[in-house]
Design a protein around this motif. Structure first.
Motif, PDB file in Angstrom:
ATOM      1  N   VAL A 111      44.877  45.859  31.459  1.00 30.84           N
ATOM      2  CA  VAL A 111      45.371  46.507  32.592  1.00 30.84           C
ATOM      3  C   VAL A 111      46.602  47.322  32.233  1.00 30.84           C
ATOM      4  CG1 VAL A 111      46.020  46.449  34.995  1.00 30.84           C
ATOM      5  CG2 VAL A 111      44.209  44.844  34.250  1.00 30.84           C
ATOM      6  N   GLY A 112      46.513  48.666  32.454  1.00 33.20           N
ATOM      7  CA  GLY A 112      47.557  49.439  32.291  1.00 33.20           C
ATOM      8  C   GLY A 112      47.715  50.063  30.898  1.00 33.20           C
ATOM      9  N   TYR A 113      46.539  49.654  30.237  1.00 38.72           N
ATOM     10  CA  TYR A 113      46.048  50.298  28.772  1.00 38.72           C
ATOM     11  C   TYR A 113      44.731  50.847  28.761  1.00 38.72           C
ATOM     12  CZ  TYR A 113      49.976  47.647  27.291  1.00 38.72           C
ATOM     13  OH  TYR A 113      51.158  46.959  26.948  1.00 38.72           O
ATOM     14  N   GLU A 114      43.603  50.108  28.357  1.00 38.29           N
ATOM     15  CA  GLU A 114      42.307  50.547  28.746  1.00 38.29           C
ATOM     16  C   GLU A 114      41.793  50.814  30.085  1.00 38.29           C
ATOM     17  OE1 GLU A 114      42.892  48.386  24.713  1.00 38.29           O
ATOM     18  OE2 GLU A 114      43.146  47.700  27.033  1.00 38.29           O
ATOM     19  N   ILE A 115      42.458  49.872  30.918  1.00 46.62           N
ATOM     20  CA  ILE A 115      42.051  49.945  32.302  1.00 46.62           C
ATOM     21  C   ILE A 115      43.328  50.438  33.187  1.00 46.62           C
ATOM     22  CG2 ILE A 115      41.489  48.538  34.361  1.00 46.62           C
ATOM     23  CD1 ILE A 115      40.534  46.398  32.251  1.00 46.62           C
ATOM     24  N   ASP A 116      43.072  51.426  33.830  1.00 45.95           N
ATOM     25  CA  ASP A 116      44.194  52.161  34.735  1.00 45.95           C
ATOM     26  C   ASP A 116      45.123  50.956  35.509  1.00 45.95           C
ATOM     27  OD1 ASP A 116      43.987  54.653  34.005  1.00 45.95           O
ATOM     28  OD2 ASP A 116      42.380  55.123  35.877  1.00 45.95           O
TER      29      ASP A 116
END
Length: 347
Positions: A111-116
């Protein structure tokens, strides 16, 4: 389609508050209304273009957060329930997961990388994260902003487990930003006998002292090596933790640790960073050098329990709070070194 406000990263040094479509749920996904998200040094490195792996544009940063369930999750969670999330979603079946180090999962999604991420009004947790047990109920009485600190504390736990901080150790910590402060607190909790912190920023030296450091040193004004040897009978520290991403400090750490001592390269470094190491010091002094990346779900759960139990004080770390509309100011404040931990809260 409804829209929400979010801090959208459109490129290096380009982050704007914008209206974006609400997250669209697929089967098993969970929708959370973000109540608090704290700023990590990695967020700043991504913002400044110093970390690029897994980053895409446009995207939404923020991986230390807590909030309230809105809908989804196949009925596992109730609407309005307070939750927080371990942001590293492992696959559970690759060779690294099978061997028990899911933080190094070969198919890791974060989360915060590949996933918003959580610098937004709402965040979608994929069904895989729900099924894998990455979502945790907030312990009763724990605030959303304090719960957000479970993620960085869990990372620090991973680092200290790797390097081995034991009762009676002398520990030297290089850097007393938010991560350095957590290292101080956790080393003290583990029973370290003496904690020495090196930090050029006077505000952060004061914060280190308040967090439990026995000594703080300004390395621009004092000889840190001489100071450490003077307080260890000339032997050096048992453990040295590099808690700030300055490559040259890796070699400095080798000169601060005793024979058969341990050095943790905890901090993340910028893409392309290299450091010269005194390999003879490692060889002849039998120094153990460890890295540390991320966290496991178990470490996240243990960190959450430690904070909620009241025996691990984190209130003093939350020095600045901003609304989502002030996301740019939140990142700038965190970067300037005048804050310890910056929280973006639901106003």
């Amino acid at each position: 389609m409804n829209e929400m406000k979010a801090g959208v990263l459109t490129g290096p040094n380009e982050l704007v508050l914008d209206e974006v479509p609400d997250p669209q749920l697929e089967a098993g996904d969970l929708l959370i209304r973000v109540k608090a998200a704290t700023v990590c040094g990695t967020d700043i490195r991504i913002f400044r273009g110093r970390k690029t792996m897994g980053i895409r544009y446009p995207s939404i940063l923020g991986h230390e957060f807590a909030g309230e369930v809105v809908e989804g999750g196949n009925g596992r969670w109730k609407s309005g329930q307070a939750v927080c999330v371990c942001p590293a979603i492992s696959c559970g079946h690759c060779q690294h997961c099978i061997r028990g180090y899911e933080n190094l999962c070969q198919n890791l999604q974060a989360v915060g990388y590949e996933i918003d991420g959580a610098f937004a009004e709402y965040i979608r947790i994929p069904a895989a994260g729900v099924e894998r047990g990455n979502v945790f109920a907030l312990p009763e009485g724990l605030s959303f902003d304090k719960a957000s600190l479970a993620e960085p504390l869990a990372c620090v736990m991973n680092g200290q487990e790797q390097v081995g901080v034991d009762r009676g150790d002398t520990v030297v910590i290089l850097g007393s930003g938010p991560i350095g402060i957590l290292h101080i607190k956790l080393a003290r909790h583990a029973g370290a006998h003496r904690i020495i912190v090196s930090e050029p920023n006077p505000l952060r030296r004061a914060a280190a002292q308040a967090a439990g450091a026995d000594f703080t040193v300004d390395p621009t004004a004092e000889n840190l090596g001489e100071f450490v040897r003077a307080h260890t009978g000339g032997l050096g520290a048992d453990v040295v933790i590099v808690a700030i991403g300055v490559p040259a400090l890796a070699n400095d750490a080798l000169g601060l640790v005793r024979h058969r001592g341990r050095v943790s390269l905890f901090a993340g470094f910028s893409a392309g960073d290299r450091a010269e190491l005194d390999v003879n010091a490692i060889h002849y002094n039998e120094i153990r050098l460890t890295g540390a990346f991320g966290l496991s779900r178990l470490q996240y759960e243990n960190a959450l329990k430690l904070i909620a139990g009241g025996r691990f004080e984190v209130d003093s770390m939350l020095t600045h709070r901003f609304g989502l509309a002030e996301i740019s100011a939140a990142l700038t404040t965190a970067e300037q070194g005048t804050a310890i931990k910056v929280a973006v809260i639901d106003a």
